[in-house]
Design an enzyme around this catalytic site. Structure first.
Site, PDB file in Angstrom:
ATOM      1  N   LYS A  22      16.279 -46.044  14.794  1.00 19.66           N
ATOM      2  CA  LYS A  22      17.268 -46.284  13.741  1.00 19.66           C
ATOM      3  C   LYS A  22      16.812 -47.398  12.808  1.00 19.66           C
ATOM      4  O   LYS A  22      16.897 -47.275  11.578  1.00 19.66           O
ATOM      5  CB  LYS A  22      18.618 -46.666  14.362  1.00 19.66           C
ATOM      6  CG  LYS A  22      19.695 -46.906  13.315  1.00 19.66           C
ATOM      7  CD  LYS A  22      20.882 -47.684  13.840  1.00 19.66           C
ATOM      8  CE  LYS A  22      20.615 -49.169  13.818  1.00 19.66           C
ATOM      9  NZ  LYS A  22      21.826 -49.995  13.665  1.00 19.66           N
ATOM     10  N   ASN A  23      16.315 -48.499  13.380  1.00 19.54           N
ATOM     11  CA  ASN A  23      15.974 -49.661  12.565  1.00 19.54           C
ATOM     12  C   ASN A  23      14.705 -49.464  11.742  1.00 19.54           C
ATOM     13  O   ASN A  23      14.388 -50.290  10.887  1.00 19.54           O
ATOM     14  CB  ASN A  23      15.845 -50.902  13.447  1.00 19.54           C
ATOM     15  CG  ASN A  23      17.190 -51.369  13.965  1.00 19.54           C
ATOM     16  OD1 ASN A  23      18.234 -51.042  13.398  1.00 19.54           O
ATOM     17  ND2 ASN A  23      17.180 -52.128  15.050  1.00 19.54           N
ATOM     18  N   ARG A  93      25.375 -52.742   7.522  1.00 13.38           N
ATOM     19  CA  ARG A  93      24.688 -53.891   6.940  1.00 13.38           C
ATOM     20  C   ARG A  93      23.372 -53.504   6.262  1.00 13.38           C
ATOM     21  O   ARG A  93      22.974 -54.101   5.268  1.00 13.38           O
ATOM     22  CB  ARG A  93      24.433 -54.929   8.033  1.00 13.38           C
ATOM     23  CG  ARG A  93      23.809 -56.173   7.473  1.00 13.38           C
ATOM     24  CD  ARG A  93      23.945 -57.347   8.382  1.00 13.38           C
ATOM     25  NE  ARG A  93      23.630 -58.537   7.601  1.00 13.38           N
ATOM     26  CZ  ARG A  93      24.496 -59.200   6.877  1.00 13.38           C
ATOM     27  NH1 ARG A  93      25.749 -58.815   6.834  1.00 13.38           N
ATOM     28  NH2 ARG A  93      24.136 -60.256   6.169  1.00 13.38           N
ATOM     29  N   CYS A 117      27.745 -54.664  12.113  1.00 15.18           N
ATOM     30  CA  CYS A 117      28.197 -55.338  13.333  1.00 15.18           C
ATOM     31  C   CYS A 117      28.706 -56.745  13.029  1.00 15.18           C
ATOM     32  O   CYS A 117      28.180 -57.427  12.148  1.00 15.18           O
ATOM     33  CB  CYS A 117      27.047 -55.447  14.338  1.00 15.18           C
ATOM     34  SG  CYS A 117      26.624 -53.900  15.145  1.00 15.18           S
ATOM     35  N   ASP A 307      18.186 -57.472  20.478  1.00 17.49           N
ATOM     36  CA  ASP A 307      18.893 -56.207  20.679  1.00 17.49           C
ATOM     37  C   ASP A 307      18.851 -55.719  22.127  1.00 17.49           C
ATOM     38  O   ASP A 307      19.485 -54.713  22.455  1.00 17.49           O
ATOM     39  CB  ASP A 307      18.328 -55.117  19.756  1.00 17.49           C
ATOM     40  CG  ASP A 307      18.859 -55.222  18.342  1.00 17.49           C
ATOM     41  OD1 ASP A 307      19.781 -56.031  18.109  1.00 17.49           O
ATOM     42  OD2 ASP A 307      18.366 -54.492  17.458  1.00 17.49           O
ATOM     43  N   ILE A 329      18.700 -65.909  18.088  1.00 11.27           N
ATOM     44  CA  ILE A 329      18.599 -65.179  16.818  1.00 11.27           C
ATOM     45  C   ILE A 329      19.931 -65.152  16.077  1.00 11.27           C
ATOM     46  O   ILE A 329      20.009 -65.493  14.893  1.00 11.27           O
ATOM     47  CB  ILE A 329      18.089 -63.743  17.054  1.00 11.27           C
ATOM     48  CG1 ILE A 329      16.770 -63.759  17.843  1.00 11.27           C
ATOM     49  CG2 ILE A 329      17.919 -63.010  15.731  1.00 11.27           C
ATOM     50  CD1 ILE A 329      15.623 -64.442  17.139  1.00 11.27           C
TER      51      ILE A 329
END
EC number: 2.5.1.7
Length: 420
Positions: A22-23, A93, A117, A307, A329
């Site tokens: 996805k990223n 985002r 998120c 993540d 982070i």
């Protein structure tokens, strides 16, 4: 609104096919705006955020066609709108990643300040500062970023005050069509950034150093469409591996990328897992053993990924011993801890550190997903909890995991999607 109903499932076993990342897919889809000819992307996961990205591109006038289970074709021939509206951007985002491509190719972009998120502030100032160094005039008015440039963006030497994956990606795309050379220092090194850079290179961009902290981009006159395959999702891979470790099972993840997961695999080995890898697969075998507690500190790649933090909270909750997990982070990224505590986990929060005392078992409960990765941790917890676990608000889960209940069922997990 859908929920997941999960029953204790025993040791997971079998093979699971990993979806595209996805990223990586989201910035690559946004890069389609830069292409003057048709752009074909494969291994695109069928996720809520991907669907939102496609809808955003259509809103701008691009033609977006999905075919098969994982292919997207983008044509910008009729792209004639330059505003990313609040109704779309508020849910994701990554919509901010349309800013650089629109500005670089068309000289104008209005992008609503993003949503996604609820993990801390995650400001967009690094994106805006870098584009301003490249000659953009930017104002924030009534909740919108309004960016303009006379002619083309200009190459610049940009030092990023902090490492930002999104800002690195936005500036990579913008610099690809800028006049002259752009140097990005303190750039993000994540595999998804490298995947975007490789895609841009396939489109005709001149980029050196992706995957290091200094990236050089020589702007070109135009970019063309290409055929590109998105990398495997390392976070989905890690999530299934942790689920197998927690259930004391044995699974193989296929169509995976072991090189992108070295920090996670090392921690799983520390927890007692036997790990074997091939070019595109990873196998984990717990041999029926209870995991050992492992200390974690999240840092930028190639360190341990933020993540995967929530998933390792579950592993440590059921592990032998006590462990600490420190999040460096994002702030506000322990929202899963109260939910896991409802299931019996013994956890204490001290600032940005979670102290976890491993126990023998969790108990099923009704819990609420608060963000994407937290929701995955609750599903994993449900697989080993005695009784029934109901995970509410799983729209978070659908943003980042493709057919997660079906994949767990294929491994022997008792996971069912139910209507409210």
């Amino acid at each position: 609104m859908d929920k997941l109903k999960i029953e204790a499932s025993g040791a997971l076993a079998g093979n699971v096919v990993i979806s595209g990342a996805k990223n990586a897919a989201l910035p690559i889809l946004m890069a389609g705006v830069l292409a003057e000819t048709d752009f074909n992307v494969s291994n695109v996961p069928n996720l809520r955020d991907v669907n939102t990205s496609c809808e955003l591109l259509r809103c701008l006038g691009a033609e977006v066609t999905r075919s098969g289970t994982d292919k997207v074709c983008i044509s910008t021939t009729n792209l004639n709108e330059f505003c990313a509206p609040y109704d779309l951007v508020k849910t994701m985002r990554a919509s901010i990643l349309i800013l650089g491509p629109l500005l670089a190719r068309y000289g104008t972009a209005d992008v609503s300040l993003p949503g996604g998120c609820a993990i801390g502030a995650r400001p967009v100032n690094l994106h805006l500062q870098g584009l301003e160094q490249m000659g953009a005039q930017i104002e924030v008015q009534e909740g919108y970023i309004k960016a303009r440039v006379d002619g083309r963006l200009k190459g610049a030497h940009i030092f990023m005050d902090m490492i930002s994956v999104g800002a690195t990606e936005n500036l990579l795309m913008a610099a690809s069509l800028a006049d002259g050379e752009t140097i990005i220092e303190n750039a993000a090194r994540e595999p998804e950034v490298v995947d975007l850079a490789n895609c841009l290179i396939a489109m005709g961009a001149k980029i050196e150093g992706a995957g290091t902290d200094t990236v050089r981009i020589q702007g070109v006159e135009s970019l063309q469409g290409c055929d590109y395959r998105v990398m495997p999702d390392r976070i989905e891979t890690g999530s299934f591996l942790v689920a197998a470790a927690v259930t004391r099972g044995k699974i193989r993840c296929t169509k995976a990328d072991p090189k992108s997961l070295e920090a996670v695999l090392a921690k799983l080995e520390d927890a007692g897992a036997n790990i074997t890898t091939g070019d595109d697969w990873i196998e984990l075998d717990m041999q029926g053993k209870r995991p050992k507690a492992v200390n974690i500190k999240t840092v930028a790649y190639p360190g341990f990924p933020t993540d995967m933090q929530a998933q390792f909270c579950v592993l440590n909750a059921l592990a032998e011993g006590t462990a600490t997990i420190t999040e460096t982070i994002f702030e506000n990224r322990f929202m899963h801890v109260p939910e896991l505590s409802r299931m019996g986990a013994t956890m204490e929060l001290e600032g940005n550190t979670c102290i976890i005392h491993g126990i023998e078992r969790l108990n099923g409960a009704q819990v609420m997903a608060t963000d994407l990765r937290a929701s995955a941790s609750l599903v994993i917890a449900g697989l080993v909890a005695e009784g029934t676990t109901i995970v509410d608000r799983i729209y978070h889960l659908d943003r980042g995991y493709e057919h997660i209940e079906d994949k767990f069922k294929g491994l022997g997990g008792h996971v069912e999607r139910v209507k409210s």
